[in-house]
Design an enzyme around this catalytic site. Structure first.
Site, PDB file in Angstrom:
ATOM      1  N   LYS A   1       0.831  -1.209   0.000  1.00 23.43           N
ATOM      2  CA  LYS A   1       0.000   0.000   0.000  1.00 23.43           C
ATOM      3  C   LYS A   1       0.871   1.267   0.000  1.00 23.43           C
ATOM      4  O   LYS A   1       0.638   2.200  -0.764  1.00 23.43           O
ATOM      5  CB  LYS A   1      -0.909  -0.013   1.237  1.00 23.43           C
TER       6      LYS A   1
ATOM      7  N   CYS B   1      -3.343  10.936   1.004  1.00 27.32           N
ATOM      8  CA  CYS B   1      -2.722   9.626   0.773  1.00 27.32           C
ATOM      9  C   CYS B   1      -1.337   9.778   0.175  1.00 27.32           C
ATOM     10  O   CYS B   1      -0.332   9.430   0.799  1.00 27.32           O
ATOM     11  CB  CYS B   1      -3.604   8.821  -0.171  1.00 27.32           C
TER      12      CYS B   1
END
Ligand code: SAJ
Length: 433
Positions: A215, A269
């Site tokens: 991720k 993010c």
């Protein structure tokens, strides 16, 4: 688990990821309880309404709440599967803060029973899923936990990051492939069986640490590549080149695919996750760290160029186009466009107007600056200097005739036909990003 084979699910955290995830799981026929610390959020969802903006989410939440498949509460109740989707911010030193994840795990621990599956979805530093397991071991010594017992564990624990794009969350939640990292292979299999209830993409088994790193790597990859584009744009400015033209040509090479420069990288993010890798290996991450610096530095480059333009045109009325962190969304958090516009508003006051079709009003930091919000038509009629900060479709579609005579600073490359500053016949000015 009930006789229809659909597990009862508890989703902890009803934000941008948790709420759509809860709704999609509920749509698959599972009974879902969503947990949030905010009473207001819980009440909103229980009315069948939503507190965030996301394409088609309102209709879906309304439908699953009406069918009794989704409800919300401030406290966890016994379920079969627990999905943790809470924020993982970083502190001023860029160190990840997993306190919300651990608090969520703490709230689940008392109701855990044999056969349950616990899945962490929050973006997390490598090792966090094991920390959850260790916390369970401390709080529930009665349970056999994966990796800590030679026998079959009572509970399965896995990490499964979301990788959905805001604006396309519902579609990507269903269709994207998922990496599913179990603390043990058995944990991964249990988690995959759950995701298969609502994911059409492939579910690929791995271990928890690899899934955590995957991720972080996905977003760091993107950050590094955007940094390359942003650095090129600064070099192009210095050399008097049109960076968009250079990138367009370079990308005709079959193995080159340069991303798009902009006013910096926003959102929660891509500008955050690379720091989780740096924090885990500070000595070994000069590239990732530098990329972060380049992308943050681009914001200040844009502020400097825009300020120079405003000062070079002392009588011009200035329109900043866009505040969102990217195109066609109403999300203004960690937005470079917002920072640029607010800085210009503080410096130049009422000379600055802001166009943001996705905002009902200007954010608080504009108060007292004298800057006002106007619509696009007014900007095109009354402003002489346009600073394009967001590539909303509405801005992209402004025809050349309505901007040819204006001074334009296009930080997103939305108007490739804008006359170049040095083109003799051209009345307008266009700076490279
Ligand atoms: N940006 C550029 N140039 C580009 C691409 C993006 O300047 O060529 C900027 C955008 O304007 C924006 C920022 O980067 O300010 C991030 O936008 P984005 O659309 O690339 O990504 P996010 O932050 O909305 O979502 C990302 C996605 N990650 C990747 O594409 C690798 C998404 O799939 C993740 O699920 C999400 O982060 C997340 O939750 O981690």
């Amino acid at each position: 688990m009930k006789s229809d084979n659909k597990p009862d699910v508890c989703v902890v955290g009803l934000g941008y990821i948790g709420l759509p995830t809860a709704a999609v799981i509920a749509r698959s026929g599972c009974k879902v309880l969503g947990i949030d610390i905010s009473e207001a959020v819980v009440e909103t969802i229980n009315r069948g309404e939503i507190h965030i903006e996301e394409v088609d989410l309102d209709g879906l939440v309304h439908a699953v709440v009406s069918r009794g498949l989704l409800s919300a509460s401030t406290s966890v109740a016994a379920s079969d599967v627990y999905v943790i989707a809470v924020p993982t911010p970083f502190d001023k030193q860029h160190q990840p803060d997993i306190s919300y994840v651990l608090a969520a795990a703490r709230s689940v621990a008392p109701v855990l029973k044999a056969g349950d599956v616990v899945i962490l979805e929050s973006t997390s530093p490598v090792g966090t899923t094991e920390q959850i397991r260790d916390l369970f071991a401390e709080l529930r010594p009665d349970l056999k936990l994966p990796g800590l017992t030679r026998e079959t564990p009572d509970v399965s624990i896995a990490y499964c990051p979301e990788r959905v794009l805001p604006g396309r969350i519902l579609e990507e939640l269903t269709n994207n492939d998922r990496s599913i990292g179990g603390i043990t292979p058995r944990c991964a299999r249990k988690a995959i069986a759950f995701y298969k209830l609502f994911v059409r993409g492939q579910c690929i088994a791995t271990d928890a640490r690899s899934a955590e790193m995957t991720k972080l790597v996905e977003n760091a990859y993107r950050d590094v590549n955007i940094a390359f584009a942003n650095e090129l744009s600064i070099v192009a400015d210095r050399m008097g080149l049109d960076v968009w033209e250079v990138i367009r040509l370079a990308n005709r090479h079959p193995r080159v695919n340069i991303l798009t420069p902009g006013p910096g990288v926003g959102g929660h993010c891509i500008a955050v996750d690379p720091w989780f890798i740096v924090a885990g290996a500070p000595e070994d991450t000069p590239l990732i760290r530098t990329a972060r610096g380049v992308n943050d530095g681009k914001i200040h480059h844009v502020i400097a160029r825009a300020s120079a333009l405003v000062e070079a045109h002392p009588t011009a009325r200035v329109a900043c186009l866009g505040l969102a962190f990217k195109a066609n969304i109403d999300d203004f958090r960690e937005s470079p466009a917002r920072l640029v516009a607010a800085t210009l508003a503080r410096r130049y006051g009422s000379r600055i107007s802001v166009v943001e079709p996705y905002a009902a009003q200007l954010p608080r930091e504009f108060e007292g600056t004298g800057a006002v919000q106007i619509d696009l038509d007014t900007a095109l009629e009354e402003c002489d200097l346009l600073i394009a900060l967001v590539d909303h479709d509405q801005f992209r579609q402004v025809p050349l005739a309505e901007r040819a005579a204006k001074v334009v600073y296009d930080t997103r490359g939305i108007w490739p036909d804008q006359p170049k500053p040095d083109a003799e016949a051209a009345p307008g000015l266009r700076l490279a990003s």
